[in-house]
Design an enzyme around this catalytic site. Structure first.
Site, PDB file in Angstrom:
ATOM      1  N   ARG A  45       1.033  -1.287   0.091  1.00 15.26           N
ATOM      2  CA  ARG A  45      -0.042   0.014   0.073  1.00 15.26           C
ATOM      3  C   ARG A  45       0.975   1.303  -0.140  1.00 15.26           C
ATOM      4  O   ARG A  45       1.999   1.197  -0.039  1.00 15.26           O
ATOM      5  CB  ARG A  45      -1.114   0.056   1.166  1.00 15.26           C
ATOM      6  CG  ARG A  45      -0.598  -0.639   2.377  1.00 15.26           C
ATOM      7  CD  ARG A  45       0.081   0.165   3.561  1.00 15.26           C
ATOM      8  NE  ARG A  45       0.106   1.596   3.524  1.00 15.26           N
ATOM      9  CZ  ARG A  45       1.048   2.477   3.728  1.00 15.26           C
ATOM     10  NH1 ARG A  45       2.268   1.983   3.844  1.00 15.26           N
ATOM     11  NH2 ARG A  45       0.749   3.569   3.602  1.00 15.26           N
ATOM     12  N   GLN A 195      -1.940   2.646   9.843  1.00 11.95           N
ATOM     13  CA  GLN A 195      -0.864   2.652   9.353  1.00 11.95           C
ATOM     14  C   GLN A 195       0.252   3.410   9.907  1.00 11.95           C
ATOM     15  O   GLN A 195       1.327   3.265   9.794  1.00 11.95           O
ATOM     16  CB  GLN A 195      -1.040   3.412   7.701  1.00 11.95           C
ATOM     17  CG  GLN A 195      -1.700   2.562   6.428  1.00 11.95           C
ATOM     18  CD  GLN A 195      -3.277   2.790   6.745  1.00 11.95           C
ATOM     19  OE1 GLN A 195      -3.908   3.119   7.681  1.00 11.95           O
ATOM     20  NE2 GLN A 195      -3.834   2.547   5.654  1.00 11.95           N
ATOM     21  N   ASP A 236      -2.499  10.636  -2.353  1.00 12.64           N
ATOM     22  CA  ASP A 236      -2.849   9.647  -3.465  1.00 12.64           C
ATOM     23  C   ASP A 236      -3.214  10.186  -4.591  1.00 12.64           C
ATOM     24  O   ASP A 236      -2.901   9.315  -5.808  1.00 12.64           O
ATOM     25  CB  ASP A 236      -3.952   8.722  -2.737  1.00 12.64           C
ATOM     26  CG  ASP A 236      -3.289   8.179  -1.582  1.00 12.64           C
ATOM     27  OD1 ASP A 236      -3.342   8.532  -0.460  1.00 12.64           O
ATOM     28  OD2 ASP A 236      -2.846   7.072  -1.931  1.00 12.64           O
ATOM     29  N   ASN A 246      -5.661  12.312   0.254  1.00 14.38           N
ATOM     30  CA  ASN A 246      -4.819  11.502   1.116  1.00 14.38           C
ATOM     31  C   ASN A 246      -5.477  10.759   2.089  1.00 14.38           C
ATOM     32  O   ASN A 246      -6.904  10.893   2.426  1.00 14.38           O
ATOM     33  CB  ASN A 246      -3.695  12.396   1.648  1.00 14.38           C
ATOM     34  CG  ASN A 246      -2.443  11.464   2.384  1.00 14.38           C
ATOM     35  OD1 ASN A 246      -2.139  10.926   1.510  1.00 14.38           O
ATOM     36  ND2 ASN A 246      -2.308  11.720   3.709  1.00 14.38           N
ATOM     37  N   LYS A 247      -4.779   9.782   3.091  1.00 15.71           N
ATOM     38  CA  LYS A 247      -5.364   8.887   3.849  1.00 15.71           C
ATOM     39  C   LYS A 247      -6.771   9.576   4.673  1.00 15.71           C
ATOM     40  O   LYS A 247      -6.346  10.985   5.217  1.00 15.71           O
ATOM     41  CB  LYS A 247      -4.354   8.307   4.693  1.00 15.71           C
ATOM     42  CG  LYS A 247      -4.914   7.499   6.114  1.00 15.71           C
ATOM     43  CD  LYS A 247      -5.869   6.173   5.418  1.00 15.71           C
ATOM     44  CE  LYS A 247      -5.333   5.528   4.287  1.00 15.71           C
ATOM     45  NZ  LYS A 247      -6.334   4.688   3.750  1.00 15.71           N
TER      46      LYS A 247
HETATM   47  O1  MRU Z   1      -4.493   3.229   2.091  1.00 16.85           O
HETATM   48  P1  MRU Z   1      -3.071   3.231   1.909  1.00 16.85           P
HETATM   49  O2  MRU Z   1      -2.380   2.882   3.040  1.00 16.85           O
HETATM   50  O3  MRU Z   1      -2.675   2.721   0.616  1.00 16.85           O
HETATM   51  O4  MRU Z   1      -3.126   4.854   2.219  1.00 16.85           O
HETATM   52  C1  MRU Z   1      -1.612   5.423   2.050  1.00 16.85           C
HETATM   53  C2  MRU Z   1      -1.670   6.835   2.225  1.00 16.85           C
HETATM   54  O5  MRU Z   1      -2.705   7.605   2.068  1.00 16.85           O
HETATM   55  C3  MRU Z   1      -0.467   7.749   1.933  1.00 16.85           C
HETATM   56  O6  MRU Z   1      -0.328   8.720   2.520  1.00 16.85           O
HETATM   57  C4  MRU Z   1      -0.439   8.191   0.426  1.00 16.85           C
HETATM   58  O7  MRU Z   1      -0.326   6.723  -0.282  1.00 16.85           O
HETATM   59  C5  MRU Z   1       0.891   8.582   0.287  1.00 16.85           C
HETATM   60  S1  MRU Z   1       2.456   7.411   0.494  1.00 16.85           S
HETATM   61  C6  MRU Z   1       3.922   7.986   0.108  1.00 16.85           C
END
Ligand code: MRU
Length: 345
Positions: A45, A195, A236, A246-247
């Site tokens: 991820r 995470q 993202d 983003n997350k």
């Molecule tokens: O659901 P995930 O764990 O893939 O989400 C990841 C994130 O939101 C990160 O902050 C984003 O991908 C940037 S990672 C360098």
């Protein structure tokens, strides 16, 4: 220790991030379907890591394709690309990597299939290599934005686990620490999948970067105490106007940061910028399994059968973002103009 993703003997080896920090298990992927399943299930991820994994998935599909002739080969590859593209909807790096691999394949359609296969493997490894360099550049640009002794809040995981290199936002923290800038990090745990607690705390500890872990709902009081000098997050997908997905939880940090007049930075490679979308309203937001909200590690934390919301990402409006750190420099407002200008570099 192996990196997060490794290409070895024409197979893809990835650390199972679902099991961290309790267990460090590496899983070998021999075909693209396994890679797509691992992206979907969060074994791998983080936007840039998803891009690298998808490119390697395309390379695996090419190597395992049965057809020796172009028409059959391209049919098999289109099928593989469709499966990989359907694995997760929000991180644009997945689509960026698949598009780049597909374009390369189509450009060399005049070559024997056996040679195209080799080119696709080479390209996937190049995408991985570029990400490592990109991370290093962003870390350098980003590290100039913070003073000695800064306390910096972050969310989700943006480190080596989320990329092929040292990370995006995490890379900046890592560089500051290495420069002896005596930073302190505040890592948000990042419910529902944790995470921040499971992965970022693991990486911060391994790198001996001083930090404290907080639950997401503590961000307000911590900022109100005046101890946070900046917030930095990954991305993202960044749309043409600078709106950033983003997350989940990033948006509330940005609002709080604005309230307390704390700079809020996004750090992401240009492969995360999607100029095809005008604003964040157009970003597809992944809705994940309700059990991520009602359970923790399989243990129920809410009554059975209830309804929940579980968007995996949120969108931070561009007006809340102090700067976007990329490998091409720090992009500032007006984002519509400056993101486009820098896309040509
Ligand atoms: O659901 P995930 O764990 O893939 O989400 C990841 C994130 O939101 C990160 O902050 C984003 O991908 C940037 S990672 C360098």
């Amino acid at each position: 220790m192996l990196p997060t993703i490794a290409w070895k003997n024409n197979k893809v080896i990835m650390i199972d991030q679902r099991k961290l920090p309790a267990k460090e298990i590496y899983v070998t992927h021999s075909n693209y379907k396994q890679v797509a399943a691992s992206i979907k299930s969060l074994l791998v991820r983080g936007a840039p890591a998803i891009g690298v994994a998808a490119a390697m998935g395309v390379a695996l599909a090419a190597l395992r394709a049965n057809s020796k002739k172009w028409t059959g080969f391209v049919r098999e590859m289109k099928q593989a690309l469709a499966v990989l593209r359907a694995s997760r909807p929000t991180a644009v790096n997945l689509f960026w990597a698949c598009d780049r691999m597909e374009k390369l394949m189509l450009r060399y359609s005049f070559m024997p299939v056996a040679d195209i296969k080799k080119l696709l493997v080479k390209e996937a490894l190049l995408i991985e290599k570029e990400d490592i360099k990109t991370n290093a550049r962003m870390a350098e640009y980003g590290s100039k934005l913070f003073k000695k002794g800064s306390t910096i809040m972050t969310i989700c995981n943006t480190g080596a686990l989320a990329t092929a290199g040292i990370g995006t936002a995490f890379g900046v923290l890592h560089r500051l620490h290495k420069k002896g800038m005596k930073i302190n990090v505040i890592a948000c745990e990042t419910r529902p999948v944790l995470q921040g607690a499971r992965l970022t705390a693991w990486e911060l500890k391994k790198n001996k970067i001083p930090f404290r872990l907080i639950t997401d709902n503590m961000a307000g009081i911590i900022m109100s105490r005046g101890i946070v000098d900046g917030v930095i997050a990954g991305a993202d997908r960044i749309t043409a106007n600078g709106d950033t997905a983003n997350k989940i939880g990033t948006y509330q940090l940005a609002i709080l940061a604005r309230h307390f007049r704390i700079p809020f930075y996004i750090c992401a490679p240009y492969s995360t910028v999607d100029l095809k979308l005008k604003s964040g309203k157009q970003i597809p937001i992944e809705e994940r399994n309700p059990e991520e909200v009602t359970h923790i590690f399989g243990v129920p934390t809410a009554p059975k059968g209830i309804k929940v919301y579980n968007p995996a990402f949120d969108v931070t409006e561009n007006r809340l973002i102090s700067g976007i750190i990329t490998e091409r420099g720090v992009i500032r407002q007006p984002y519509s103009k400056n993101l486009r200008l820098n896309s040509k570099k």
